[in-house]
Each structure stands twice: as structure tokens, then as C-alpha cells.
Scaffold this motif. Sequence first.
Motif, PDB file in Angstrom:
ATOM      1  N   PHE A  73       0.802  -1.228   0.000  1.00 41.48           N
ATOM      2  CA  PHE A  73       0.000   0.000   0.000  1.00 41.48           C
ATOM      3  C   PHE A  73       0.834   1.278   0.000  1.00 41.48           C
ATOM      4  CE2 PHE A  73      -2.399  -3.206   2.535  1.00 41.48           C
ATOM      5  CZ  PHE A  73      -3.409  -3.446   1.615  1.00 41.48           C
ATOM      6  N   ARG A  74       2.144   1.174  -0.091  1.00 41.74           N
ATOM      7  CA  ARG A  74       3.013   2.344   0.079  1.00 41.74           C
ATOM      8  C   ARG A  74       4.009   2.429  -1.063  1.00 41.74           C
ATOM      9  NH1 ARG A  74       2.713   4.068   5.478  1.00 41.74           N
ATOM     10  NH2 ARG A  74       1.551   2.608   6.803  1.00 41.74           N
ATOM     11  N   THR A 130       6.576  -8.422   1.421  1.00 33.44           N
ATOM     12  CA  THR A 130       5.504  -8.185   0.464  1.00 33.44           C
ATOM     13  C   THR A 130       5.078  -9.445  -0.278  1.00 33.44           C
ATOM     14  OG1 THR A 130       6.537  -6.006   0.139  1.00 33.44           O
ATOM     15  CG2 THR A 130       4.757  -6.622  -1.355  1.00 33.44           C
ATOM     16  N   GLN A 137      -2.597 -13.360   1.381  1.00 40.32           N
ATOM     17  CA  GLN A 137      -3.852 -12.676   1.102  1.00 40.32           C
ATOM     18  C   GLN A 137      -4.611 -13.349  -0.039  1.00 40.32           C
ATOM     19  OE1 GLN A 137      -2.668  -8.473   0.489  1.00 40.32           O
ATOM     20  NE2 GLN A 137      -4.065  -8.006   2.160  1.00 40.32           N
ATOM     21  N   ASP A 173       7.520  -2.336   4.326  1.00 36.61           N
ATOM     22  CA  ASP A 173       6.144  -2.785   4.116  1.00 36.61           C
ATOM     23  C   ASP A 173       5.544  -3.274   5.427  1.00 36.61           C
ATOM     24  OD1 ASP A 173       3.728  -3.568   3.122  1.00 36.61           O
ATOM     25  OD2 ASP A 173       4.548  -4.643   1.389  1.00 36.61           O
ATOM     26  N   PRO A 174       5.170  -2.348   6.312  1.00 39.78           N
ATOM     27  CA  PRO A 174       4.656  -2.759   7.620  1.00 39.78           C
ATOM     28  C   PRO A 174       3.318  -3.502   7.535  1.00 39.78           C
ATOM     29  CG  PRO A 174       4.445  -0.386   7.338  1.00 39.78           C
ATOM     30  CD  PRO A 174       5.278  -0.884   6.198  1.00 39.78           C
ATOM     31  N   GLU A 175       2.494  -3.166   6.563  1.00 42.29           N
ATOM     32  CA  GLU A 175       1.232  -3.893   6.422  1.00 42.29           C
ATOM     33  C   GLU A 175       1.475  -5.348   6.047  1.00 42.29           C
ATOM     34  OE1 GLU A 175       0.309   0.326   6.342  1.00 42.29           O
ATOM     35  OE2 GLU A 175       1.712  -0.839   5.123  1.00 42.29           O
ATOM     36  N   GLN A 178       2.576  -7.099   9.164  1.00 45.59           N
ATOM     37  CA  GLN A 178       1.445  -7.367  10.053  1.00 45.59           C
ATOM     38  C   GLN A 178       0.683  -8.613   9.607  1.00 45.59           C
ATOM     39  OE1 GLN A 178      -1.926  -4.632   9.876  1.00 45.59           O
ATOM     40  NE2 GLN A 178      -2.091  -4.700  12.110  1.00 45.59           N
ATOM     41  N   ILE A 179       0.475  -8.758   8.307  1.00 44.46           N
ATOM     42  CA  ILE A 179      -0.216  -9.947   7.788  1.00 44.46           C
ATOM     43  C   ILE A 179       0.552 -11.209   8.147  1.00 44.46           C
ATOM     44  CG2 ILE A 179      -0.802 -11.151   5.642  1.00 44.46           C
ATOM     45  CD1 ILE A 179      -1.436  -8.317   4.486  1.00 44.46           C
ATOM     46  N   THR A 267       1.637   0.061  12.345  1.00 45.02           N
ATOM     47  CA  THR A 267       1.359   0.492  10.974  1.00 45.02           C
ATOM     48  C   THR A 267       0.820   1.918  10.890  1.00 45.02           C
ATOM     49  OG1 THR A 267      -0.895  -0.417  11.068  1.00 45.02           O
ATOM     50  CG2 THR A 267       0.851  -1.866  10.229  1.00 45.02           C
ATOM     51  N   GLU A 268       0.657   2.594  12.017  1.00 46.54           N
ATOM     52  CA  GLU A 268       0.039   3.914  12.002  1.00 46.54           C
ATOM     53  C   GLU A 268       0.830   4.988  12.743  1.00 46.54           C
ATOM     54  OE1 GLU A 268      -3.876   3.502  13.569  1.00 46.54           O
ATOM     55  OE2 GLU A 268      -4.530   2.089  12.030  1.00 46.54           O
TER      56      GLU A 268
END
Length: 312
Positions: A73-74, A130, A137, A173-175, A178-179, A267-268
Amino acid sequence: MEKTRVIIDTDPGQDDAVAILLALASPEIEVLALTVVAGNVPLAHTVRNAQKICELAGRPDLPIYAGCDAPLFRPLTTAEYVHGETGLDGIELPAPTMPLAQGHAVDFIIDTLRREPEGSITLVPIGPLTNIAAAFQRAPDIIPRVRQIVLMGGAYFEVGNVTPAAEFNIYVDPEAAQIVFDAGVDLVVMPLDVTHRALTSQDWLDRMAAIDTPVARAVVSWTGFFERYDRAKYGAEGAPLHDPCTIAWLIRPGLFSGRRINVEIETEGRYTLGMTVADWWGVTDRAPNALFMRDVDRAGFFDLLTERLARL
């Protein structure tokens, strides 16, 4: 001897290169393929570097799959300031001639985990997560089929190397991180707390130089280039060989010590984006989700590296 069958997910990187060479030199490990991701440098460079490493090791037969060219997402953050413009600066290696494998790295991960017996494949991500997160996903059915994930990333006591709070691989890629950390897979983490103890030394470089093979000469050159950054930034005596710690753990886990703890990914945060929030002292009620390493037998680690790399 039962071999550990691995897919190495990588963004080479001088220390990635040493990790790949260590795996290819070790009979305990069967490398099924390299899946390549953007990270240390953009994807075109990381793919080319993976080809050069395989050809240097005499393994042009090893499949290399190109993967994601940006985080989920980044925009991509890279580290040419550490690894050089190509990501593999140092010794000049010939332009590679081996072809890339057909297909996308994420599809290869999914197809392999679905095809092979459940629990037979270990994933070894040594770059941003990633590709692994995208596979999880797209095909959540593969998650319980993974034997283990052994990754380099994060920090606790050492805190960050790209921001005051975050280690590079997680920060990029922190998202995705997290996954992966939330997936429920058996997870082994090599953070900066370990890898900053796996520092090269002049004695080790001299031992490698004495081997005087193309692989040994490349490792000495890469490490010399890589060292300049850490000497200037940390005042360290050498360069931390981050990524080879993952492979060394698969070969000789007794070289490392750590704890099973809970690790969450920020992530925030305004200042803490990409931080691995490691509950080392058990102050929350969150269930452990990772074996988070803290220390390494440095002498044993470099003895293993020397012995194995001399085989190539």
C-alpha cells in the motif's frame, strides 16, 4: 539426513548474497527457488543480483522468480546509501546469462505450497515481506501448509536502523509484516538484536581471503563495501551479517537464543511506523506469536560461514 526444503524470499543486498551462498553450500538445506522482491534496491536490480549470485555459486539451474516491485500500500523505500546503486556494489561480477523462471513469485509460492506435502516447505524471507503477505492474502489456504517462516527483520533492544523505531525490512512494508505476524505460522525472527552481534572482523576477512576462490573473493569485497556504512554510523568494528543468521539458524539453531513472545507491527505511528512491538517482558496478555532471538554465538556463526563458503 532429512533436508530442510526452503524458498528464500530476498532483495539482494550484500548480506542477502552471503545468506543465499550459505544455503547453497549446506547439505542440510534444499533451496527450491529464490523469490525476489523490491527492497534494498528496485526490483530490476534485485532480480539481476539474484542471477549473479546463483551464477557465482555455480547454480544457474536454480529457479529465480521476480515478485512484487512495491509494497502492498506504500511507495517503495530503498537503501542504496547502504548497498550501493546496484544493491550489490563491491566486486564487479559478470553480467548474468541465466534466464528467469516464468511466472510471478507470488504465484510460485502459492502453487508450491499447494502442491507439496503439508508442512514440508519453510519460507525464509530476508527482505520486505511483500511477496509472502501477498501470497497469504490471495490464497489463505496455504497458510497452514507452511512448515515455518524464518525471517530477518525487526528489533527490540537495538530499536531501529532506518528510523529511531524501525528496522528496514519491516519499515518498507509494515502492512505486509502485520499480515505475516498475524497469520499463525510458526515464526522465527532474527532482529537487529541478534544481527548486530554477528559483526564481521578483520580476522574473519583474512580467513575468507585465504580461501581465495571466486566466492570467497566476492564475499570479502561485498563485506568491505558494506562495512563502510556501519563503521561510519555505529562506530562498529565490522558489518552486521543480518540475513545469513536465518540460514545459520536452520543449520545450527543452538548458535542462537531467544524467547517465544508476542510481536505486533506498528502500521500507524507518527514516529514509530514499522516498529516491531516486542513484548519481551510479558507485560500484556497477548499470546506469543514468534520465537524472537536475542543473542548469537558469534565465533560459532563465523566458523560455520567460513567452513561452508569454502565449499563453493
